[in-house]
Design an enzyme around this catalytic site. Structure first.
Site, PDB file in Angstrom:
ATOM      1  N   ASP A  82       0.940  -1.109   0.239  1.00 36.31           N
ATOM      2  CA  ASP A  82      -0.100   0.375   0.124  1.00 36.31           C
ATOM      3  C   ASP A  82       0.777   1.128   0.255  1.00 36.31           C
ATOM      4  OD1 ASP A  82      -2.406   1.365   0.154  1.00 36.31           O
ATOM      5  OD2 ASP A  82      -2.444   1.445   2.068  1.00 36.31           O
ATOM      6  N   GLU A 134      -1.641   6.026  -8.159  1.00 38.14           N
ATOM      7  CA  GLU A 134      -2.683   6.483  -7.826  1.00 38.14           C
ATOM      8  C   GLU A 134      -2.171   8.445  -8.496  1.00 38.14           C
ATOM      9  OE1 GLU A 134      -3.257   6.929  -3.777  1.00 38.14           O
ATOM     10  OE2 GLU A 134      -3.365   8.723  -4.146  1.00 38.14           O
ATOM     11  N   ASN A 254     -10.315   0.821  -0.397  1.00 37.14           N
ATOM     12  CA  ASN A 254      -8.530  -0.017   0.855  1.00 37.14           C
ATOM     13  C   ASN A 254      -9.895   0.979   2.546  1.00 37.14           C
ATOM     14  OD1 ASN A 254      -7.406   0.431  -1.150  1.00 37.14           O
ATOM     15  ND2 ASN A 254      -6.279   1.606  -0.380  1.00 37.14           N
TER      16      ASN A 254
HETATM   17  P1  13P Z   1      -9.002   5.023   5.802  1.00 35.52           P
HETATM   18  O1  13P Z   1      -7.892   5.491   7.055  1.00 35.52           O
HETATM   19  O2  13P Z   1     -10.168   5.514   4.904  1.00 35.52           O
HETATM   20  O3  13P Z   1      -9.292   3.438   6.210  1.00 35.52           O
HETATM   21  O4  13P Z   1      -8.548   4.750   3.882  1.00 35.52           O
HETATM   22  C1  13P Z   1      -6.855   3.716   3.930  1.00 35.52           C
HETATM   23  C2  13P Z   1      -6.124   3.612   3.216  1.00 35.52           C
HETATM   24  O5  13P Z   1      -6.090   3.791   1.669  1.00 35.52           O
HETATM   25  C3  13P Z   1      -4.958   2.381   3.101  1.00 35.52           C
HETATM   26  O6  13P Z   1      -4.455   3.115   1.849  1.00 35.52           O
HETATM   27  O1  G3H Z   2      -3.278   4.686   3.359  1.00 32.17           O
HETATM   28  C1  G3H Z   2      -2.585   4.602   4.807  1.00 32.17           C
HETATM   29  C2  G3H Z   2      -3.440   3.327   5.515  1.00 32.17           C
HETATM   30  O2  G3H Z   2      -3.927   3.824   6.326  1.00 32.17           O
HETATM   31  C3  G3H Z   2      -1.262   2.751   5.760  1.00 32.17           C
HETATM   32  O3  G3H Z   2      -1.761   3.671   7.647  1.00 32.17           O
HETATM   33  O4  G3H Z   2       1.230   4.414   6.792  1.00 32.17           O
HETATM   34  O5  G3H Z   2       0.207   4.361   8.758  1.00 32.17           O
HETATM   35  O6  G3H Z   2       0.345   2.048   8.269  1.00 32.17           O
HETATM   36  P1  G3H Z   2       0.069   4.032   8.293  1.00 32.17           P
HETATM   37 ZN    ZN Z   3      -4.155   4.869   1.000  1.00 31.71          ZN
END
Ligand code: 13P
Ligand code: G3H
Ligand code: ZN
Length: 309
Positions: A82, A134, A254
């Site tokens: 991610d 993205e 997500n």
């Molecule tokens: P949320 O913070 O809305 O759960 O989104 C998560 C996300 O986009 C991770 O890439």
């Molecule tokens: O989009 C981000 C996700 O919610 C992951 O968050 O970078 O704190 O693990 P993080």
């Molecule tokens: Zn995200």
């Protein structure tokens, strides 16, 4: 059963008008809760790992946990990076055995984003790994926002079509009003569905991704706050809007914040109600169950992915 790419999974979701949930993971209980939900719901799923999660859990642990999850449930899993911020982390995850990576060049110029994404696509595709990119800036729509402000932040449909054509990417995250975290909208929640429709018209058959798609359910915010938390005024994307988007070409949604909320609310509750508890299994078990229930609800009632295996 194996770690599988997201390519076919997302095309099937697109064609059948539902979305696959991409859930952020960073420990055993979260992975187990999500997997139990997918097994119960017979739903496809994506487990996604941020750079922060990778650092927290360490790559070797994450890989073994995901392999164990597949062995335990007999389900195929897509393991996805991610928000990969550069080619290096994407390539490292491909080399580790991830089946899908996201290169997030959304803060770069259009041309620079294309160049970075192309580089990742070339490396990943040669190794059978799918790629998400993205375009646009994730931000909630404020009530008074002007059209030009929206145009400056949100994904431009023509650019999206050109970006996909020039990069050969497998899916694209777009900005239409969702944003990360528990505070998404100042006024009424709104998504730019017209923009989504324009994008999907220009990219027929191509899977769109929505980040920042937690709904921040009031009952979990209340529960957290009731048991000592401090998250006032949190607001997410209404579930009906996500259900609508999943029928309009959005094939991956997500969710991280809602899992954090569910797990934390349940753990806070146990620790407050049973102050004598100090065995981590007692409260982590509750946390795992809360994740399972939240994910099963998303699959069944929001994404429409239940029963699709
Ligand atoms: P949320 O913070 O809305 O759960 O989104 C998560 C996300 O986009 C991770 O890439
Ligand atoms: O989009 C981000 C996700 O919610 C992951 O968050 O970078 O704190 O693990 P993080
Ligand atoms: Zn995200």
């Amino acid at each position: 059963m194996a770690i599988i790419s997201s390519k076919e999974m997302l095309i099937k979701a697109y064609n059948e008008k539902y979305a696959v949930g991409a859930f952020n993971v960073n420990n055993m209980e979260i992975i187990q809760g999500i997997m139990d939900a997918a097994l119960q719901e017979r739903s496809p799923l994506i487990l996604q790992v941020s750079a922060g999660a990778r650092k927290y859990a360490k790559p070797a642990y994450l890989m073994k946990l995901v392999e164990a999850a597949i062995e335990d449930t007999g389900l195929d899993v897509c393991l996805h990076l991610d928000h990969g911020e550069n080619f290096e982390i994407c390539a490292a995850c491909v080399d580790d055995g991830f089946s899908s990576v996201m290169i997030d060049g959304s803060s770069l110029s259009f041309e620079h984003n294309i160049a970075e994404t192309k580089k990742v696509v070339e490396y990943a595709h040669e190794r059978g790994v799918s790629v998400e990119a993205e375009l646009g800036t994730l931000a909630g729509i404020e009530d008074a926002v002007s059209v030009s402000e929206k145009d400056a932040k949100f994904t431009d449909p023509d650019q999206a079509a050109e970006f996909v054509e020039r990069t050969g990417v497998d899916s694209l995250a777009i900005a239409i009003g969702t944003s990360h975290g528990a505070y998404k909208f100042k006024g009424e929640p709104k998504l730019d569905f017209e923009r989504l429709e324009k994008i999907t018209k220009l990219l027929p058959g191509f899977p769109i991704v929505l980040h920042g798609s937690s709904s921040v359910p009031e009952e979990f915010v209340t529960l957290c706050n009731q048991y000592g938390g401090k998250i006032p005024g949190a607001k997410g994307v209404p579930e009906e809007m996500l259900a609508k988007a999943s029928k309009m070409g959005v094939a991956k949604i997500n969710i991280d914040t809602d899992l954090r909320l569910a797990m934390t609310a349940s753990i806070r509750k146990v620790l407050t109600e049973k102050p004598d508890v100090f065995d981590p299994r007692v409260y982590l078990k509750e946390g795992r169950e809360a994740i399972k229930n939240m994910v099963a609800h998303k699959m069944r009632d929001v994404l429409g992915s239940s029963g699709r295996l």
